[in-house]
Design an enzyme around this catalytic site. Structure first.
Site, PDB file in Angstrom:
ATOM      1  N   THR A 128      -2.329   7.732   1.568  1.00  0.00           N
ATOM      2  CA  THR A 128      -1.854   9.114   1.419  1.00  0.00           C
ATOM      3  C   THR A 128      -2.061   9.925   2.689  1.00  0.00           C
ATOM      4  N   ASP A 129      -1.248  10.963   2.846  1.00  0.00           N
ATOM      5  CA  ASP A 129      -1.450  11.884   3.978  1.00  0.00           C
ATOM      6  C   ASP A 129      -2.685  12.767   3.780  1.00  0.00           C
ATOM      7  N   GLU A 130      -3.233  12.783   2.538  1.00  0.00           N
ATOM      8  CA  GLU A 130      -4.389  13.661   2.280  1.00  0.00           C
ATOM      9  C   GLU A 130      -5.625  13.240   3.066  1.00  0.00           C
ATOM     10  N   TYR A 153     -10.958  12.566  -4.106  1.00  0.00           N
ATOM     11  CA  TYR A 153      -9.823  11.625  -4.076  1.00  0.00           C
ATOM     12  C   TYR A 153      -9.500  11.227  -2.640  1.00  0.00           C
ATOM     13  N   SER A 154      -9.301  12.230  -1.761  1.00  0.00           N
ATOM     14  CA  SER A 154      -8.850  11.879  -0.404  1.00  0.00           C
ATOM     15  C   SER A 154      -9.968  11.184   0.376  1.00  0.00           C
ATOM     16  N   ALA A 155     -11.232  11.528   0.072  1.00  0.00           N
ATOM     17  CA  ALA A 155     -12.348  10.824   0.729  1.00  0.00           C
ATOM     18  C   ALA A 155     -12.354   9.357   0.315  1.00  0.00           C
ATOM     19  N   LYS A 157      -9.756   7.594  -0.644  1.00  0.00           N
ATOM     20  CA  LYS A 157      -8.618   6.914  -0.009  1.00  0.00           C
ATOM     21  C   LYS A 157      -8.904   6.690   1.482  1.00  0.00           C
ATOM     22  N   LYS A 192       0.721  15.851 -12.690  1.00  0.00           N
ATOM     23  CA  LYS A 192       1.092  16.265 -11.336  1.00  0.00           C
ATOM     24  C   LYS A 192       2.074  17.432 -11.406  1.00  0.00           C
ATOM     25  N   ILE A 209       0.196  28.191 -11.765  1.00  0.00           N
ATOM     26  CA  ILE A 209       0.266  28.012 -10.308  1.00  0.00           C
ATOM     27  C   ILE A 209      -1.102  28.357  -9.727  1.00  0.00           C
ATOM     28  N   ARG A 217       3.564  21.538   0.457  1.00  0.00           N
ATOM     29  CA  ARG A 217       3.572  20.076   0.385  1.00  0.00           C
ATOM     30  C   ARG A 217       4.918  19.590   0.929  1.00  0.00           C
ATOM     31  N   ASP A 283      -7.761  29.036  -8.385  1.00  0.00           N
ATOM     32  CA  ASP A 283      -7.359  28.000  -7.422  1.00  0.00           C
ATOM     33  C   ASP A 283      -8.166  26.707  -7.588  1.00  0.00           C
ATOM     34  N   GLY A 286     -11.463  23.615  -2.649  1.00  0.00           N
ATOM     35  CA  GLY A 286     -11.148  22.779  -1.475  1.00  0.00           C
ATOM     36  C   GLY A 286      -9.662  22.510  -1.319  1.00  0.00           C
ATOM     37  N   HIS A 287      -8.825  23.407  -1.832  1.00  0.00           N
ATOM     38  CA  HIS A 287      -7.366  23.203  -1.883  1.00  0.00           C
ATOM     39  C   HIS A 287      -6.768  23.184  -0.470  1.00  0.00           C
TER      40      HIS A 287
HETATM   41  P1  NAD Z   1      -0.712   6.599 -10.619  1.00  0.00           P
HETATM   42  O1  NAD Z   1      -1.988   7.272 -10.984  1.00  0.00           O
HETATM   43  O2  NAD Z   1       0.554   7.045 -11.252  1.00  0.00           O
HETATM   44  O3  NAD Z   1      -0.834   5.034 -10.912  1.00  0.00           O
HETATM   45  C1  NAD Z   1      -1.956   4.298 -10.538  1.00  0.00           C
HETATM   46  C2  NAD Z   1      -1.915   2.950 -11.240  1.00  0.00           C
HETATM   47  O4  NAD Z   1      -3.058   2.220 -10.812  1.00  0.00           O
HETATM   48  C3  NAD Z   1      -1.984   3.063 -12.773  1.00  0.00           C
HETATM   49  O5  NAD Z   1      -1.045   2.201 -13.366  1.00  0.00           O
HETATM   50  C4  NAD Z   1      -3.404   2.623 -13.099  1.00  0.00           C
HETATM   51  O6  NAD Z   1      -3.525   1.979 -14.366  1.00  0.00           O
HETATM   52  C5  NAD Z   1      -3.679   1.643 -11.954  1.00  0.00           C
HETATM   53  N1  NAD Z   1      -5.121   1.536 -11.701  1.00  0.00           N
HETATM   54  C6  NAD Z   1      -6.016   2.539 -11.499  1.00  0.00           C
HETATM   55  N2  NAD Z   1      -7.252   2.040 -11.349  1.00  0.00           N
HETATM   56  C7  NAD Z   1      -7.134   0.691 -11.471  1.00  0.00           C
HETATM   57  C8  NAD Z   1      -8.078  -0.368 -11.432  1.00  0.00           C
HETATM   58  N3  NAD Z   1      -9.378  -0.136 -11.279  1.00  0.00           N
HETATM   59  N4  NAD Z   1      -7.622  -1.637 -11.591  1.00  0.00           N
HETATM   60  C9  NAD Z   1      -6.293  -1.883 -11.773  1.00  0.00           C
HETATM   61  N5  NAD Z   1      -5.372  -0.911 -11.831  1.00  0.00           N
HETATM   62  C10 NAD Z   1      -5.787   0.358 -11.678  1.00  0.00           C
HETATM   63  O7  NAD Z   1      -0.625   6.689  -9.035  1.00  0.00           O
HETATM   64  P2  NAD Z   1       0.657   6.765  -8.088  1.00  0.00           P
HETATM   65  O8  NAD Z   1       1.037   8.172  -7.921  1.00  0.00           O
HETATM   66  O9  NAD Z   1       1.651   5.767  -8.541  1.00  0.00           O
HETATM   67  O10 NAD Z   1       0.005   6.282  -6.706  1.00  0.00           O
HETATM   68  C11 NAD Z   1       0.042   4.929  -6.294  1.00  0.00           C
HETATM   69  C12 NAD Z   1      -0.591   4.794  -4.924  1.00  0.00           C
HETATM   70  O11 NAD Z   1       0.119   5.594  -3.990  1.00  0.00           O
HETATM   71  C13 NAD Z   1      -2.051   5.293  -4.882  1.00  0.00           C
HETATM   72  O12 NAD Z   1      -2.778   4.433  -4.054  1.00  0.00           O
HETATM   73  C14 NAD Z   1      -1.949   6.682  -4.258  1.00  0.00           C
HETATM   74  O13 NAD Z   1      -3.128   6.998  -3.563  1.00  0.00           O
HETATM   75  C15 NAD Z   1      -0.773   6.487  -3.316  1.00  0.00           C
HETATM   76  N6  NAD Z   1       0.000   7.700  -3.004  1.00  0.00           N
HETATM   77  C16 NAD Z   1       0.470   8.489  -4.015  1.00  0.00           C
HETATM   78  C17 NAD Z   1       1.245   9.588  -3.695  1.00  0.00           C
HETATM   79  C18 NAD Z   1       1.819  10.494  -4.773  1.00  0.00           C
HETATM   80  O14 NAD Z   1       2.370  11.555  -4.451  1.00  0.00           O
HETATM   81  N7  NAD Z   1       1.744  10.133  -6.042  1.00  0.00           N
HETATM   82  C19 NAD Z   1       1.526   9.883  -2.358  1.00  0.00           C
HETATM   83  C20 NAD Z   1       1.003   9.070  -1.359  1.00  0.00           C
HETATM   84  C21 NAD Z   1       0.252   7.954  -1.697  1.00  0.00           C
HETATM   85  O1  DAU Z   2      -0.003  14.217  -0.454  1.00  0.00           O
HETATM   86  C1  DAU Z   2      -0.020  13.038  -1.219  1.00  0.00           C
HETATM   87  C2  DAU Z   2      -0.777  13.264  -2.501  1.00  0.00           C
HETATM   88  O2  DAU Z   2       0.064  14.068  -3.321  1.00  0.00           O
HETATM   89  C3  DAU Z   2      -1.138  11.973  -3.215  1.00  0.00           C
HETATM   90  O3  DAU Z   2      -2.016  11.242  -2.416  1.00  0.00           O
HETATM   91  C4  DAU Z   2      -1.784  12.267  -4.574  1.00  0.00           C
HETATM   92  O4  DAU Z   2      -2.019  11.061  -5.271  1.00  0.00           O
HETATM   93  C5  DAU Z   2      -0.833  13.121  -5.378  1.00  0.00           C
HETATM   94  O5  DAU Z   2      -1.437  13.477  -6.594  1.00  0.00           O
HETATM   95  C6  DAU Z   2      -0.443  14.382  -4.594  1.00  0.00           C
HETATM   96  O6  DAU Z   2      -1.594  15.264  -4.470  1.00  0.00           O
HETATM   97  P1  DAU Z   2      -1.460  16.849  -4.673  1.00  0.00           P
HETATM   98  O7  DAU Z   2      -2.775  17.410  -5.014  1.00  0.00           O
HETATM   99  O8  DAU Z   2      -0.730  17.471  -3.524  1.00  0.00           O
HETATM  100  O9  DAU Z   2      -0.448  16.861  -5.946  1.00  0.00           O
HETATM  101  P2  DAU Z   2      -0.420  17.762  -7.266  1.00  0.00           P
HETATM  102  O10 DAU Z   2       0.861  17.444  -7.959  1.00  0.00           O
HETATM  103  O11 DAU Z   2      -1.678  17.662  -8.050  1.00  0.00           O
HETATM  104  O12 DAU Z   2      -0.343  19.241  -6.695  1.00  0.00           O
HETATM  105  C7  DAU Z   2       0.709  19.645  -5.815  1.00  0.00           C
HETATM  106  C8  DAU Z   2       0.440  21.090  -5.428  1.00  0.00           C
HETATM  107  O13 DAU Z   2       0.622  21.919  -6.588  1.00  0.00           O
HETATM  108  C9  DAU Z   2      -0.975  21.339  -4.949  1.00  0.00           C
HETATM  109  O14 DAU Z   2      -0.948  22.318  -3.921  1.00  0.00           O
HETATM  110  C10 DAU Z   2      -1.686  21.907  -6.180  1.00  0.00           C
HETATM  111  C11 DAU Z   2      -0.585  22.636  -6.903  1.00  0.00           C
HETATM  112  N1  DAU Z   2      -0.678  22.662  -8.381  1.00  0.00           N
HETATM  113  C12 DAU Z   2      -0.879  21.490  -9.045  1.00  0.00           C
HETATM  114  C13 DAU Z   2      -0.965  21.473 -10.423  1.00  0.00           C
HETATM  115  C14 DAU Z   2      -1.190  20.169 -11.158  1.00  0.00           C
HETATM  116  C15 DAU Z   2      -0.546  23.862  -9.067  1.00  0.00           C
HETATM  117  O15 DAU Z   2      -0.332  24.930  -8.465  1.00  0.00           O
HETATM  118  N2  DAU Z   2      -0.625  23.835 -10.446  1.00  0.00           N
HETATM  119  C16 DAU Z   2      -0.856  22.707 -11.143  1.00  0.00           C
HETATM  120  O16 DAU Z   2      -0.945  22.768 -12.403  1.00  0.00           O
END
Ligand code: NAD
Ligand code: DAU
Length: 355
Positions: A128-130, A153-155, A157, A192, A209, A217, A283, A286-287
Site C-alpha cells: 500500500t501507499d500508506e 495497519y500501515s506500520a 504493511k 471502506k 464523514i 485519496r 475524526d 492519526g488520519h
Molecule cells: P480485504 O480485507 O478485502 O481482503 C483480505 C483477504 O485476506 C480476506 O479474504 C481475508 O480472509 C484474507 N486474510 C486475512 N488474514 C488472513 C490470514 N491470516 N490468512 C489467510 N488469509 C487471510 O483486503 P483487500 O482490500 O482486498 O486488500 C488486499 C491486499 O491489497 C492487502 O495486502 C492490502 O494491504 C493491499 N492493498 C489494498 C488497497 C485497498 O484500497 N483496498 C490498496 C493498496 C493495497
Molecule cells: O491507500 C491505500 C489504502 O486505502 C489501503 O492500503 C487500505 O487497505 C484501504 O483500506 C484504504 O485505506 P483508507 O483508510 O484510505 O480507506 P478508507 O476507505 O477506510 O477511508 C478512505 C477515506 O475516507 C479516509 O480518509 C477516511 C475516510 N472515511 C472512511 C470511512 C470508513 C470517512 O470519512 N468515513 C468513513 O466512514
C-alpha cells in the site's frame, strides 16, 4: 505455471481471480484464504467451477499450515494479497494486524525460501501507499519516499515490505513489490468509504464523514490494480518496487457528493435528498491528510495505464452494489453490525475544531 494467491476471497484478490483465472487456463490458481470477516466466497462463484482454480482454507499466521501448503503445492509464483486491511479496525485492535500482515508474510517467505530451487521462483508482494505516511498539499509518493507509517495497519504493511526486501537480499529470492493507492470497485467489504456510503445511501442512512472531509485519496478502479500487478509480474524486474495509482485525487467530501449524485441518478431520487444525509463525525486518530502517487516508473517500465476514469468506475461500482443484493446480505452478518456500532456508535458529531 502453479500460482499461489493469498487472500483471494477478499476484495482485490477475488477481483484479480475473476479477471485472470478464465483468461489463463494454462495456469493453475490456488487460492489460500482463512475466510476472515472480510472474505466472501460468493465473490468467487464465477471461477469456483473452473478446472484451473482451487481453494484451500488456511491461516498464513499459522506456520505449520503454511509449511504444509508450500510442501504440497510447490508454487512457482506467489501473489500475496492476504492481510488485515482496514485502518479503523487496526486502531481498535492492532494485534490481528501484526499476526496476519507481519507474521503471515514472514511465514510465507520462510516457506518460500525452503522450496526446491527457490531462487527460480517469484514472490509478488501486494502493498500500500500508506507505508509512506502523509503528504501535504503538494508532491507525490515515489518509490524512494522514506517510510513513515501512521496507523498500526500501515506500520504492519511497512514491516511486511521490509521483510520481503530483506529476504531477497539475504537469501537471494526473486521478489517484486507493488504499493498501490486506494482501490474501489465491486466486491469491496462495506466498511471502506465507497461501499459503506453506497449502502447507506440506498438505505437513506447518515453518511459519516471523518473530521472536515478534506483528506485526499488517489482512487484506482480495482481492475486497473489487478492489471498493474499482472504487468509487473510479466514486464517488471526482480527486486524492484512499483507504485500504482490512478492520478485521481479527490477529497472525501467530493467522493461522497459524487456517490450521492450517481446513486440518485441510478435510483431516480432527487440528489438533494441524498446530499442531505452527509454528516461530519469525530475524526480518525492519526488520519493521514493526503495520498498521491507518481506511477511513472510502472508506466514506463511495464506500459501500464489505468483504463477506467473515476466517473466510469464509480458508475460501474454503484451499479454492481445495486445489482448484487445477495452478495451484500452475505457479508452483512452479525459481525458487520457489531463493527458498525463499535466504530460509529461513539463518534457523535465532529468536534468544533474538526468540522
Ligand atoms: P480485504 O480485507 O478485502 O481482503 C483480505 C483477504 O485476506 C480476506 O479474504 C481475508 O480472509 C484474507 N486474510 C486475512 N488474514 C488472513 C490470514 N491470516 N490468512 C489467510 N488469509 C487471510 O483486503 P483487500 O482490500 O482486498 O486488500 C488486499 C491486499 O491489497 C492487502 O495486502 C492490502 O494491504 C493491499 N492493498 C489494498 C488497497 C485497498 O484500497 N483496498 C490498496 C493498496 C493495497
Ligand atoms: O491507500 C491505500 C489504502 O486505502 C489501503 O492500503 C487500505 O487497505 C484501504 O483500506 C484504504 O485505506 P483508507 O483508510 O484510505 O480507506 P478508507 O476507505 O477506510 O477511508 C478512505 C477515506 O475516507 C479516509 O480518509 C477516511 C475516510 N472515511 C472512511 C470511512 C470508513 C470517512 O470519512 N468515513 C468513513 O466512514
Amino acid at each position: 505455471m502453479k500460482i499461489l494467491i493469498t487472500g483471494g476471497a477478499g476484495f482485490i484478490g477475488s477481483n484479480f481471480l475473476n479477471r485472470f483465472v478464465p483468461r489463463h487456463p494454462e495456469h493453475v490458481f490456488l487460492n489460500v484464504d482463512c475466510l476472515s470477516y472480510a472474505a466472501n466466497l460468493k465473490s468467487l462463484e464465477a471461477v469456483s467451477g473452473l478446472s484451473n482454480y482451487r481453494f484451500v482454507r488456511a491461516d498464513i499466521a499459522d506456520q505449520g499450515q503454511v509449511e504444509t501448503l508450500f510442501r504440497e503445492h510447490e508454487p512457482e509464483l506467489v501473489i500475496h494479497f492476504a492481510a488485515e486491511s482496514h485502518v479503523d479496525r487496526s486502531i481498535a485492535g492492532p494485534r490481528a494486524f501484526v499476526m496476519a500482515n507481519v507474521v503471515g508474510t514472514f511465514n510465507l517467505l520462510e516457506a518460500f525460501r525452503q522450496l526446491p530451487d527457490a531462487g527460480a521462483r517469484l514472490f509478488h508482494h501486494v502493498s500500500t501507499d500508506e507505508v509512506y505516511g502523509s503528504l501535504g498539499p503538494e508532491g507525490f509518493f515515489t518509490e524512494t519516499t522514506p517510510y513513515d507509517p501512521s496507523s498500526p495497519y500501515s506500520a504492519s504493511k511497512a514491516a511486511s515490505d521490509h521483510f520481503v526486501r530483506a529476504f531477497a537480499r539475504t537469501y537471494g529470492l526473486r521478489v517484486r513489490l507493488t504499493n498501490c493507492s486506494n482501490n474501489y470497485g465491486p466486491r469491496q467489504f462495506p466498511e471502506k468509504l465507497i461501499p459503506l456510503m453506497i449502502l447507506n445511501l440506498v438505505e437513506r442512512k447518515p453518511l459519516p464523514i471523518y473530521g472536515q472531509g478534506l483528506n485526499v485519496r488517489d482512487w484506482l478502479y480495482v481492475d486497473d490494480h489487478s492489471d498493474a500487478i499482472w504487468a509487473v509480474i510479466h514486464e517488471g524486474r526482480d527486486g524492484e518496487t512499483y507504485n500504482v495509482g490512478g492520478n485521481t485525487e479527490r477529497t472525501n467530501v467530493a467522493v461522497v457528493e459524487t456517490l450521492c449524485r450517481v446513486v440518485a441518478a441510478e435510483t431516480g431520487v432527487e440528489p438533494d435528498e441524498l446530499l442531505g444525509l452527509m454528516h461530519y463525525v469525530k475524526d480518525r486518530p492519526g488520519h493521514d491528510l493526503r495520498y498521491a502517487i507518481d506511477a511513472s516508473k510502472l508506466c514506463d517500465a511495464c506500459g501500464w495505464q489505468p483504463a477506467e476514469t473515476f466517473e466510469s468506475g464509480i458508475h460501474k461500482t454503484v451499479r454492481w452494489y445495486l445489482d448484487n443484493d445477495a452478495w451484500v446480505q452475505a457479508v452483512r452478518s452479525g459481525e458487520y453490525r457489531g463493527w458498525i456500532e463499535h466504530n460509529y456508535g461513539g463518534r457523535g458529531a465532529a468536534a468544533k475544531d474538526d468540522a
